[in-house]
Motif scaffolding. Structure first.
Motif, PDB file in Angstrom:
ATOM      1  N   GLN A 128       0.819  -1.208   0.000  1.00 58.88           N
ATOM      2  CA  GLN A 128       0.000   0.000   0.000  1.00 58.88           C
ATOM      3  C   GLN A 128       0.857   1.265   0.000  1.00 58.88           C
ATOM      4  O   GLN A 128       0.583   2.212  -0.746  1.00 58.88           O
ATOM      5  N   ASP A 129       1.905   1.286   0.837  1.00 59.03           N
ATOM      6  CA  ASP A 129       2.769   2.471   0.896  1.00 59.03           C
ATOM      7  C   ASP A 129       3.460   2.718  -0.433  1.00 59.03           C
ATOM      8  O   ASP A 129       3.654   3.872  -0.842  1.00 59.03           O
ATOM      9  N   PHE A 130       3.839   1.641  -1.116  1.00 62.70           N
ATOM     10  CA  PHE A 130       4.481   1.787  -2.424  1.00 62.70           C
ATOM     11  C   PHE A 130       3.492   2.336  -3.448  1.00 62.70           C
ATOM     12  O   PHE A 130       3.807   3.262  -4.209  1.00 62.70           O
ATOM     13  N   GLU A 131       2.291   1.771  -3.462  1.00 56.96           N
ATOM     14  CA  GLU A 131       1.322   2.159  -4.485  1.00 56.96           C
ATOM     15  C   GLU A 131       0.739   3.551  -4.249  1.00 56.96           C
ATOM     16  O   GLU A 131       0.194   4.159  -5.179  1.00 56.96           O
ATOM     17  N   CYS A 132       0.877   4.058  -3.024  1.00 53.09           N
ATOM     18  CA  CYS A 132       0.402   5.419  -2.736  1.00 53.09           C
ATOM     19  C   CYS A 132       1.358   6.488  -3.279  1.00 53.09           C
ATOM     20  O   CYS A 132       0.987   7.661  -3.378  1.00 53.09           O
ATOM     21  N   LEU A 133       2.574   6.088  -3.599  1.00 48.77           N
ATOM     22  CA  LEU A 133       3.543   7.042  -4.137  1.00 48.77           C
ATOM     23  C   LEU A 133       3.156   7.401  -5.576  1.00 48.77           C
ATOM     24  O   LEU A 133       2.849   6.525  -6.381  1.00 48.77           O
ATOM     25  N   GLU A 134       3.206   8.674  -5.885  1.00 48.82           N
ATOM     26  CA  GLU A 134       2.633   9.148  -7.141  1.00 48.82           C
ATOM     27  C   GLU A 134       3.614   9.188  -8.306  1.00 48.82           C
ATOM     28  O   GLU A 134       3.207   9.041  -9.465  1.00 48.82           O
ATOM     29  N   THR A 135       4.896   9.402  -8.044  1.00 49.77           N
ATOM     30  CA  THR A 135       5.841   9.589  -9.141  1.00 49.77           C
ATOM     31  C   THR A 135       6.874   8.460  -9.180  1.00 49.77           C
ATOM     32  O   THR A 135       7.162   7.841  -8.144  1.00 49.77           O
ATOM     33  N   PRO A 136       7.458   8.216 -10.345  1.00 45.94           N
ATOM     34  CA  PRO A 136       8.526   7.213 -10.440  1.00 45.94           C
ATOM     35  C   PRO A 136       9.711   7.530  -9.534  1.00 45.94           C
ATOM     36  O   PRO A 136      10.347   6.615  -8.998  1.00 45.94           O
ATOM     37  N   GLN A 137      10.002   8.812  -9.352  1.00 48.66           N
ATOM     38  CA  GLN A 137      11.123   9.204  -8.495  1.00 48.66           C
ATOM     39  C   GLN A 137      10.859   8.821  -7.040  1.00 48.66           C
ATOM     40  O   GLN A 137      11.752   8.331  -6.346  1.00 48.66           O
ATOM     41  N   GLN A 138       9.623   9.040  -6.580  1.00 49.01           N
ATOM     42  CA  GLN A 138       9.262   8.674  -5.215  1.00 49.01           C
ATOM     43  C   GLN A 138       9.358   7.155  -5.017  1.00 49.01           C
ATOM     44  O   GLN A 138       9.860   6.681  -3.996  1.00 49.01           O
ATOM     45  N   ARG A 139       8.891   6.406  -6.000  1.00 50.78           N
ATOM     46  CA  ARG A 139       8.936   4.946  -5.897  1.00 50.78           C
ATOM     47  C   ARG A 139      10.378   4.436  -5.925  1.00 50.78           C
ATOM     48  O   ARG A 139      10.732   3.505  -5.199  1.00 50.78           O
ATOM     49  N   LYS A 140      11.187   5.086  -6.724  1.00 53.56           N
ATOM     50  CA  LYS A 140      12.588   4.692  -6.795  1.00 53.56           C
ATOM     51  C   LYS A 140      13.294   4.934  -5.467  1.00 53.56           C
ATOM     52  O   LYS A 140      14.084   4.098  -5.001  1.00 53.56           O
ATOM     53  N   ARG A 141      13.017   6.097  -4.843  1.00 57.47           N
ATOM     54  CA  ARG A 141      13.622   6.405  -3.541  1.00 57.47           C
ATOM     55  C   ARG A 141      13.148   5.423  -2.472  1.00 57.47           C
ATOM     56  O   ARG A 141      13.926   5.035  -1.595  1.00 57.47           O
ATOM     57  N   PHE A 142      11.865   5.032  -2.536  1.00 56.99           N
ATOM     58  CA  PHE A 142      11.308   4.089  -1.565  1.00 56.99           C
ATOM     59  C   PHE A 142      11.999   2.734  -1.680  1.00 56.99           C
ATOM     60  O   PHE A 142      12.408   2.128  -0.675  1.00 56.99           O
ATOM     61  N   ILE A 143      12.154   2.250  -2.901  1.00 61.92           N
ATOM     62  CA  ILE A 143      12.836   0.971  -3.128  1.00 61.92           C
ATOM     63  C   ILE A 143      14.285   1.050  -2.669  1.00 61.92           C
ATOM     64  O   ILE A 143      14.815   0.119  -2.054  1.00 61.92           O
ATOM     65  N   LYS A 144      14.924   2.178  -2.946  1.00 61.82           N
ATOM     66  CA  LYS A 144      16.316   2.374  -2.540  1.00 61.82           C
ATOM     67  C   LYS A 144      16.450   2.335  -1.023  1.00 61.82           C
ATOM     68  O   LYS A 144      17.388   1.741  -0.488  1.00 61.82           O
ATOM     69  N   ARG A 145      15.506   2.963  -0.322  1.00 61.44           N
ATOM     70  CA  ARG A 145      15.525   2.955   1.145  1.00 61.44           C
ATOM     71  C   ARG A 145      15.381   1.546   1.686  1.00 61.44           C
ATOM     72  O   ARG A 145      16.106   1.130   2.595  1.00 61.44           O
ATOM     73  N   LEU A 146      14.435   0.788   1.127  1.00 63.28           N
ATOM     74  CA  LEU A 146      14.245  -0.594   1.565  1.00 63.28           C
ATOM     75  C   LEU A 146      15.490  -1.435   1.288  1.00 63.28           C
ATOM     76  O   LEU A 146      15.863  -2.292   2.084  1.00 63.28           O
ATOM     77  N   GLY A 147      16.121  -1.166   0.158  1.00 65.69           N
ATOM     78  CA  GLY A 147      17.313  -1.921  -0.213  1.00 65.69           C
ATOM     79  C   GLY A 147      18.500  -1.654   0.684  1.00 65.69           C
ATOM     80  O   GLY A 147      19.401  -2.483   0.793  1.00 65.69           O
ATOM     81  N   ARG A 148      18.514  -0.493   1.362  1.00 67.15           N
ATOM     82  CA  ARG A 148      19.650  -0.112   2.191  1.00 67.15           C
ATOM     83  C   ARG A 148      19.490  -0.460   3.669  1.00 67.15           C
ATOM     84  O   ARG A 148      20.438  -0.316   4.439  1.00 67.15           O
ATOM     85  N   MET A 149      18.294  -0.869   4.079  1.00 61.80           N
ATOM     86  CA  MET A 149      18.089  -1.207   5.487  1.00 61.80           C
ATOM     87  C   MET A 149      19.005  -2.367   5.891  1.00 61.80           C
ATOM     88  O   MET A 149      19.084  -3.367   5.183  1.00 61.80           O
ATOM     89  N   ASP A 150      19.649  -2.221   7.038  1.00 66.39           N
ATOM     90  CA  ASP A 150      20.536  -3.290   7.506  1.00 66.39           C
ATOM     91  C   ASP A 150      19.762  -4.591   7.717  1.00 66.39           C
ATOM     92  O   ASP A 150      20.284  -5.678   7.475  1.00 66.39           O
ATOM     93  N   LEU A 151      18.520  -4.462   8.182  1.00 64.09           N
ATOM     94  CA  LEU A 151      17.639  -5.632   8.301  1.00 64.09           C
ATOM     95  C   LEU A 151      16.223  -5.202   7.930  1.00 64.09           C
ATOM     96  O   LEU A 151      15.691  -4.248   8.493  1.00 64.09           O
ATOM     97  N   LEU A 152      15.646  -5.906   6.981  1.00 59.91           N
ATOM     98  CA  LEU A 152      14.257  -5.678   6.580  1.00 59.91           C
ATOM     99  C   LEU A 152      13.439  -6.897   6.991  1.00 59.91           C
ATOM    100  O   LEU A 152      13.817  -8.031   6.694  1.00 59.91           O
ATOM    101  N   ILE A 153      12.333  -6.651   7.692  1.00 58.47           N
ATOM    102  CA  ILE A 153      11.440  -7.730   8.116  1.00 58.47           C
ATOM    103  C   ILE A 153      10.113  -7.552   7.385  1.00 58.47           C
ATOM    104  O   ILE A 153       9.467  -6.502   7.497  1.00 58.47           O
ATOM    105  N   ILE A 154       9.716  -8.565   6.631  1.00 61.78           N
ATOM    106  CA  ILE A 154       8.426  -8.524   5.933  1.00 61.78           C
ATOM    107  C   ILE A 154       7.514  -9.565   6.571  1.00 61.78           C
ATOM    108  O   ILE A 154       7.720 -10.776   6.414  1.00 61.78           O
ATOM    109  N   ASP A 155       6.527  -9.088   7.295  1.00 58.07           N
ATOM    110  CA  ASP A 155       5.567  -9.952   7.974  1.00 58.07           C
ATOM    111  C   ASP A 155       4.376 -10.206   7.054  1.00 58.07           C
ATOM    112  O   ASP A 155       4.116  -9.433   6.125  1.00 58.07           O
TER     113      ASP A 155
END
Length: 249
Positions: A141-168
């Motif tokens: 939902q948080d990804f799909e709420c982003l309106e521009t390709p730049q916002q989505r790219k930054r979101f993916i980049k942030r997730l990719g840089r987390m030292d630990l990502l937990i997906i429940d």
């Protein structure tokens, strides 16, 4: 005892905690009689402990975990759960943080998957690692709420840089092609670089059916399942177990 000028310099350097530590030492006879270099070592060690604890607390807040106080000491190893104590003890050391592998926590509803996932998150925070907990529906939902390709790219980049990502609640719902592409981009950025925890109601052997049989789906699961540690929480319902221990009336 430090003079006012020195205390002022510590304040300018944002080392007020160190000044407070030295003041406390001045009231303890053991410190007063201690050689200055040894006393300084104790003061620095206490300051380091204080700063580490502050960082840990902030990382836990930022992680937004479902169970922010979950620790491995809080896991109940009752026989019905069939938990692998040795494996969980090894994970509690935090060594997994440097191996860039995936940890798959799975089991029936109420079996304690999210709690164990948050135990791993707390270990990461204790090691000073940036951690982020996401329910998969919220992530999508948080990804799909982003309106521009730049916002989505930054979101993916942030997730990719987390030292630990937990997906429940991993693969709790069917994903569209666009959602699968998003998940692929996240997994691709983390693959071989940083560890990811997947908490799911479904056995990993069923994930191909849950995700689909397209080449993109196969690419996602190949990256996740090629380097993994599995934690089977089985089917014992811990939610009902705790409800019996703390009745409403």
């Amino acid at each position: 005892m430090l003079d006012k000028a020195t205390l002022g310099m510590l304040s300018d350097l944002k080392l007020d905690e160190l000044a407070d530590i030295v003041r406390r030492q001045d009231s303890v006879p053991e410190y007063i009689s201690m050689p200055s270099d040894q006393r300084l070592q104790f003061a620095i060690a206490e300051l380091h402990s204080l700063r580490s604890d502050e960082l840990y607390k902030q990382l836990v807040v930022n992680a937004k975990m479902k169970h922010p106080n979950a620790t491995f000491h809080g896991i109940e190893y009752i026989p019905e759960r069939n938990l692998d104590r040795n494996k969980l003890t090894q994970l509690s050391s935090g060594d997994f943080l440097s191996h860039a592998g995936n940890i798959l926590v799975y089991g029936a509803t109420g079996s304690g998957k999210s709690f164990i996932a948050c135990c791993l998150g707390n270990v990461a925070c204790r090691h000073g690692k940036k951690t982020l907990f996401y329910r998969m529906p919220d992530l999508i939902q948080d990804f799909e709420c982003l309106e521009t390709p730049q916002q989505r790219k930054r979101f993916i980049k942030r997730l990719g840089r987390m030292d630990l990502l937990i997906i429940d609640e991993w693969l709790g719902n069917k994903l569209s092609e666009g959602q699968i592409n998003f998940i692929f981009e996240v997994i691709e950025k983390r693959d071989g670089n940083l560890p990811t925890v997947f908490s799911s109601q479904y056995d990993p052997r069923d994930w191909y059916v849950r995700l689909g049989e397209s080449p993109q789906c196969e690419s996602v699961l190949n990256r996740i399942l090629s380097k993994k540690v599995t934690i089977d929480c089985c089917s014992f319902n811990m939610r009902q177990h705790y409800a019996k221990k703390t009745p409403l009336y």
